[in-house]
Design an enzyme around this catalytic site. Structure first.
Site, PDB file in Angstrom:
ATOM      1  N   SER A  69       5.810  18.621 117.817  1.00  0.00           N
ATOM      2  CA  SER A  69       6.481  18.988 119.058  1.00  0.00           C
ATOM      3  C   SER A  69       5.570  19.753 120.015  1.00  0.00           C
ATOM      4  O   SER A  69       4.623  19.196 120.549  1.00  0.00           O
ATOM      5  CB  SER A  69       7.754  19.779 118.717  1.00  0.00           C
ATOM      6  OG  SER A  69       8.568  19.957 119.843  1.00  0.00           O
ATOM      7  N   ASP A 112      -6.639  15.123 126.153  1.00  0.00           N
ATOM      8  CA  ASP A 112      -6.700  14.245 127.320  1.00  0.00           C
ATOM      9  C   ASP A 112      -7.616  14.801 128.405  1.00  0.00           C
ATOM     10  O   ASP A 112      -8.319  14.052 129.084  1.00  0.00           O
ATOM     11  CB  ASP A 112      -5.301  14.024 127.898  1.00  0.00           C
ATOM     12  CG  ASP A 112      -4.506  12.988 127.112  1.00  0.00           C
ATOM     13  OD1 ASP A 112      -5.024  12.504 126.092  1.00  0.00           O
ATOM     14  OD2 ASP A 112      -3.367  12.682 127.513  1.00  0.00           O
ATOM     15  N   LYS A 141       6.556  14.083 116.805  1.00  0.00           N
ATOM     16  CA  LYS A 141       7.856  14.360 117.434  1.00  0.00           C
ATOM     17  C   LYS A 141       7.665  14.411 118.944  1.00  0.00           C
ATOM     18  O   LYS A 141       7.202  15.404 119.486  1.00  0.00           O
ATOM     19  CB  LYS A 141       8.447  15.676 116.933  1.00  0.00           C
ATOM     20  CG  LYS A 141       9.808  15.979 117.552  1.00  0.00           C
ATOM     21  CD  LYS A 141      10.354  17.302 117.052  1.00  0.00           C
ATOM     22  CE  LYS A 141      11.668  17.647 117.754  1.00  0.00           C
ATOM     23  NZ  LYS A 141      11.482  17.885 119.201  1.00  0.00           N
TER      24      LYS A 141
END
Length: 473
Positions: free
Chosen positions: A336, A347, A361
């Site tokens: 999460s 990224d 998740k």
């Protein structure tokens, strides 16, 4: 007995349905018409029976929906009247609500008032208590350490003290959770502790007044030196994303620079292994601590209000850390909010991820208060990394995979598939899912922690990999 109005209306609607439609649902006509006749316009104007897919896509008639609710009421009444023992009606209704929510996905559910209060305490990271970190040892409660500036520390409780009684009740026979529950309580109330201390012949009596205790979300140490806790690499261990997460990161960085006379560490390791997640806003703040611009996470829900983009912004903290290399540790228990942070830093090429694939998740739950009846946890959005990657049931793949050396007795039991292994998990059409497990094992001894030691050597230049350092944006 009089039928309820809704039931009468449903029966009336069924009677008015053309008989031909009812027959068509049960059996085929005896003499099917030739193909040529079937494709010609129907002079009677009757519409063809909708397919199963068309029926599923079409909104249901409100009368049907309320007829189903009437069925629920009928079953509820039969249970109340005929079950072998008189049932608790409130518990029956709450169980029905829980069943309805859990049928949606593994993360939606009903929180009764007590569980809702526990959840709020957990996410706030604060509670009324004494301020001692404890473990259970030979049936007694042993103090690991008192937390600074708490009632326990101010009263003189010390590390290695053994708590043998709480308010006159013997600790022997209690579980650790039961002992913790007795020490916690409303702020301003008193509690008495009886303590055995090594070197002191008689038990010590303490009367403490409970205060507001902030759970420590972040622990830090310096690594890479000849002795444990010494070196030029800063290790930040973030256990969960409570309201104390970003504050903990900020204070840890401040303490590290203060200890080193404002000399930056050679690198930072952010340990998110087995961090189950928590508050989305805290994940944004933590990622922002290492980023000066760009998206951190994108959320997309069914309604416009549940779709958003959360961005990083320049601030003194990320400016201070701009030139400090960063490694993030993840494993199968990183879920999460942990995956939001790991995905954003990956990224933006701000950090190198080391470890094993994360849990996967990729959904956001809203906690909706129901007043005195508790709350409901409802999945309202999916989240995506800045590069528009969904990790739902797939997880974040580390830049450098490093596996732990798992003891023989734990081999085969240290891995979990993650979200993809949960029954009823949300799927995304066309997206692959994890089919193999990812380890959650972390050795207690840091010297045997393969992932941590690899990250330290990477920062110290004793290991090399094309993924480190990442080419930042």
């Amino acid at each position: 007995m009089r039928l309820p109005i809704l039931r009468l209306a449903a029966i009336a609607a069924a009677v008015l349905v053309p008989a031909t439609v009812l027959i068509a649902q049960d059996q085929a006509p005896a003499d099917p018409a030739p193909v040529e006749e079937q494709i010609e316009p129907n002079p009677s104007g009757e519409q063809a029976e909708p397919t199963a897919a068309e029926r599923a896509a079409a909104p249901r008639d409100p009368l049907e929906i309320y007829s189903d609710l009437n069925l629920f009421g009928e079953i509820f009444d039969r249970i109340r009247a005929e079950y072998v023992d008189p049932p608790d009606e409130q518990e029956l209704i709450r169980a029905a609500i829980q069943g309805m929510l859990t049928s949606l996905d593994p993360h939606s559910g009903y929180l009764p008032p007590v569980e809702y209060a526990d959840m709020r305490e957990d996410t706030s990271g604060q509670f009324g208590g004494l301020g001692v970190e404890i473990i259970m040892e030979e049936g007694l409660i042993k103090v690991v350490s008192p937390i600074d500036d708490t009632p326990a520390a101010r009263a003189g409780i010390l590390s290695n003290d053994l708590i043998v009684e709480i308010d006159g009740a013997a600790v022997q026979g209690m579980t650790q959770d039961e002992a913790v529950e007795k020490m916690r309580g409303e702020v301003g109330t008193k509690v008495k502790l009886t303590v055995y201390r090594e070197g002191v012949s008689d038990p010590l009596e303490f009367e403490l007044t409970r205060g507001i205790i902030s759970m420590r979300a972040v622990r830090w140490s310096m690594e890479g030196g000849e002795t444990e806790g010494d070196g030029d690499v800063a290790l930040l261990r973030l256990s969960r994303f409570s309201e104390q997460a970003f504050v903990g990161i900020e204070r840890a960085i401040e303490d590290i620079y203060k200890e080193r006379s404002d000399v930056p560490p050679k690198g930072i390791i952010l340990d998110l292994r087995n961090n189950p997640g928590g508050l989305v806003d805290q994940s944004v703040y933590v990622a922002d601590a290492f980023l000066k611009r760009g998206a951190v996470v994108l959320t997309r829900g069914r309604t416009e209000s549940e779709s958003a983009r959360y961005d990083a912004a320049p601030d003194p903290l990320d400016a201070r850390l701009a030139d400090v290399p960063l490694v993030v540790l993840i494993n199968g228990g990183s879920a999460s909010a942990s995956e939001i942070v790991a995905g954003a830093l990956q990224d933006h090429k701000r950090a190198t991820l080391v470890g094993t694939r994360s849990f996967g998740k990729g959904s956001v739950q809203s906690i909706i208060s129901l007043g005195p009846d508790g709350a409901m946890r409802l999945t309202t959005a999916r989240y995506y990394t800045p590069n528009n990657r969904s990790i739902q049931a797939l997880g974040i793949t580390p830049d450098i995979e490093v596996r732990q050396v798992v003891p023989e007795e734990l081999q085969g039991r240290d891995e979990i598939i993650g979200e993809a292994g949960l029954a009823g998990h949300i799927t995304i059409e066309g997206q692959e899912e994890s089919t193999v497990g990812s380890s959650v094992y972390i050795p207690a001894d840091r010297a045997e922690d393969t992932q941590l030691q690899y990250a330290i050597r990477l920062i110290m230049g004793e290991e090399t990999d094309p993924a480190y350092p990442p080419s930042g944006e």
